[in-house]
Design an enzyme around this catalytic site. Structure first.
Site, PDB file in Angstrom:
ATOM      1  N   PRO A  99       3.057 -15.272-107.670  1.00  0.00           N
ATOM      2  CA  PRO A  99       2.851 -16.655-108.107  1.00  0.00           C
ATOM      3  C   PRO A  99       1.454 -17.160-107.742  1.00  0.00           C
ATOM      4  CG  PRO A  99       4.575 -16.526-106.419  1.00  0.00           C
ATOM      5  CD  PRO A  99       4.182 -15.133-106.734  1.00  0.00           C
ATOM      6  N   VAL A 100       0.944 -18.046-108.576  1.00  0.00           N
ATOM      7  CA  VAL A 100      -0.433 -18.541-108.457  1.00  0.00           C
ATOM      8  C   VAL A 100      -0.470 -19.771-107.535  1.00  0.00           C
ATOM      9  CG1 VAL A 100      -2.293 -19.539-109.858  1.00  0.00           C
ATOM     10  CG2 VAL A 100      -0.923 -17.656-110.766  1.00  0.00           C
ATOM     11  N   ALA A 101      -1.579 -19.941-106.804  1.00  0.00           N
ATOM     12  CA  ALA A 101      -1.769 -21.098-105.894  1.00  0.00           C
ATOM     13  C   ALA A 101      -0.560 -21.259-104.988  1.00  0.00           C
ATOM     14  CB  ALA A 101      -2.042 -22.373-106.690  1.00  0.00           C
TER      15      ALA A 101
ATOM     16  N   ASP B  69     -10.449 -16.339 -97.650  1.00  0.00           N
ATOM     17  CA  ASP B  69      -9.453 -15.274 -97.427  1.00  0.00           C
ATOM     18  C   ASP B  69      -9.943 -13.898 -97.871  1.00  0.00           C
ATOM     19  OD1 ASP B  69      -7.457 -16.729 -96.250  1.00  0.00           O
ATOM     20  OD2 ASP B  69      -6.318 -17.060 -98.096  1.00  0.00           O
TER      21      ASP B  69
ATOM     22  N   GLY C 203      -0.231 -19.774-101.539  1.00  0.00           N
ATOM     23  CA  GLY C 203      -0.353 -19.557-100.089  1.00  0.00           C
ATOM     24  C   GLY C 203      -0.255 -18.117 -99.656  1.00  0.00           C
TER      25      GLY C 203
ATOM     26  N   LYS D 136      -0.937 -11.668 -99.144  1.00  0.00           N
ATOM     27  CA  LYS D 136      -1.414 -11.875 -97.767  1.00  0.00           C
ATOM     28  C   LYS D 136      -0.528 -12.947 -97.153  1.00  0.00           C
ATOM     29  CE  LYS D 136      -3.038 -15.321 -97.106  1.00  0.00           C
ATOM     30  NZ  LYS D 136      -3.501 -16.712 -97.086  1.00  0.00           N
TER      31      LYS D 136
END
Ligand code: C5P
Length: 287
Positions: A95-97, A137, A99, A10
């Site tokens: 990828p984690v965390a 989100d 954005g 997103k």
């Protein structure tokens, strides 16, 4: 039978913070798109709920019970009182965390897949209300199409179509805590009247985006200076029409007229930053 769905990244093409509620959540306005690719979520019928994960970013995830995918599955099971289970598998490619709402998109995908598997006829609005309790989100990820988000993320206005542009996502390999990025906000500004984003030409679309901002970008760069480096790398390419951070970072994006231009910029950036995640794709998938 196994049901599979892409949990697309997103991307917040702009993100204006317009207020703060008494519960600490921020009121925002954001235009969101869902590029191609993403994590791959699959569900297979099972006696109980189980969860496995693979993929390049699986090692960055915490305990299975803490995963938003499992939390979403349990919430759906409990809310609709079903005795059904499922084997859930997540291929974690994003990828984690970072954005780009990977966890929210995974959770939204599993809710859709389990409604189908368990034959639960849940209206999208009800699913969004349920999802919202897991994260701001979730509603936009459940809509899974280009949209304007407002409120704290729960008010979704779909955008009919976005121009055919290409996007390069660049993540400099540092995780950003969303609350930390919000806490760096020093002033809450207004939202410029950029007008409607429906059915615009590429040029008009970029011009409208240019008068918009990501209000979390400045504070996130203070927390993680590599975000500034990623933006500089994107902006140094002549074909890049616009570069900005998504969400609370650290992923930044560049927009391009062609996939070739986006890929060439990605190859160039990756050659200087071997540990950065770089991914070129269509800015908005047509479903
Ligand atoms: O809802 P979610 O768990 O994704 O939010 C993570 C954190 O981001 C919240 O605890 C809050 O600090 C911040 N946030 C916010 N306003 C929003 C969304 C998130 O302040 N609209």
């Amino acid at each position: 039978m196994t049901r599979t769905k892409f949990a697309r990244p997103k991307v917040n093409l702009f993100l204006h913070i317009t207020g703060k509620r008494t519960d600490g959540y921020h009121v925002l306005e954001s235009l969101v798109c869902f590029p191609s690719g993403g994590d791959r979520v699959s569900v297979t019928a099972g006696d109980r709920l189980s969860f496995t994960q693979t993929g390049p970013y699986a090692k960055n995830m915490g305990e299975a019970a803490d995963n938003l995918v499992m939390k979403a599955a349990l919430l759906l099971q409990q809310t609709y009182g079903t005795q059904n289970g499922a084997q859930i598998h997540l291929e974690k490619n994003l990828p984690v965390a970072s954005g780009i709402g990977g966890g929210s998109s995974d959770a939204a995908s599993v809710l859709h897949l389990l409604c189908d598997l368990w034959q639960l006829d849940v209206p999208l609005n009800d699913l969004c209300k349920l999802g919202q309790t897991l994260g701001a989100d979730l509603p936009v990820c459940l809509h899974d199409g280009p949209a304007l988000m407002s409120g704290i993320g729960e008010v979704i206005t779909p955008v009919k179509s976005l121009p055919k542009l290409y996007i390069l996502l660049v993540n400099p390999g540092v995780e950003v805590s969303t609350p930390a990025a919000f806490s760096k906000l020093t002033r809450i500004g207004g939202s410029p009247d950029a007008g409607s984003f429906d059915d615009l030409s590429c040029t008009d679309f970029i011009d409208r985006l240019k008068i918009c901002r990501n209000d979390l970008q400045k504070g996130a760069i203070e927390l993680v200076p590599q975000i500034g480096q990623a933006l500089d790398a994107l902006q140094s390419n002549d074909d890049c029409l616009l570069a900005r951070m998504s969400g609370s970072g650290a992923t930044c994006f560049g927009l391009y007229e062609s996939l070739e231009a986006a890929e060439a910029a990605g190859t160039e950036i990756a050659s200087h930053h071997q540990n950065w995640w770089v991914d070129a794709s269509l800015m908005q998938v047509t479903l």
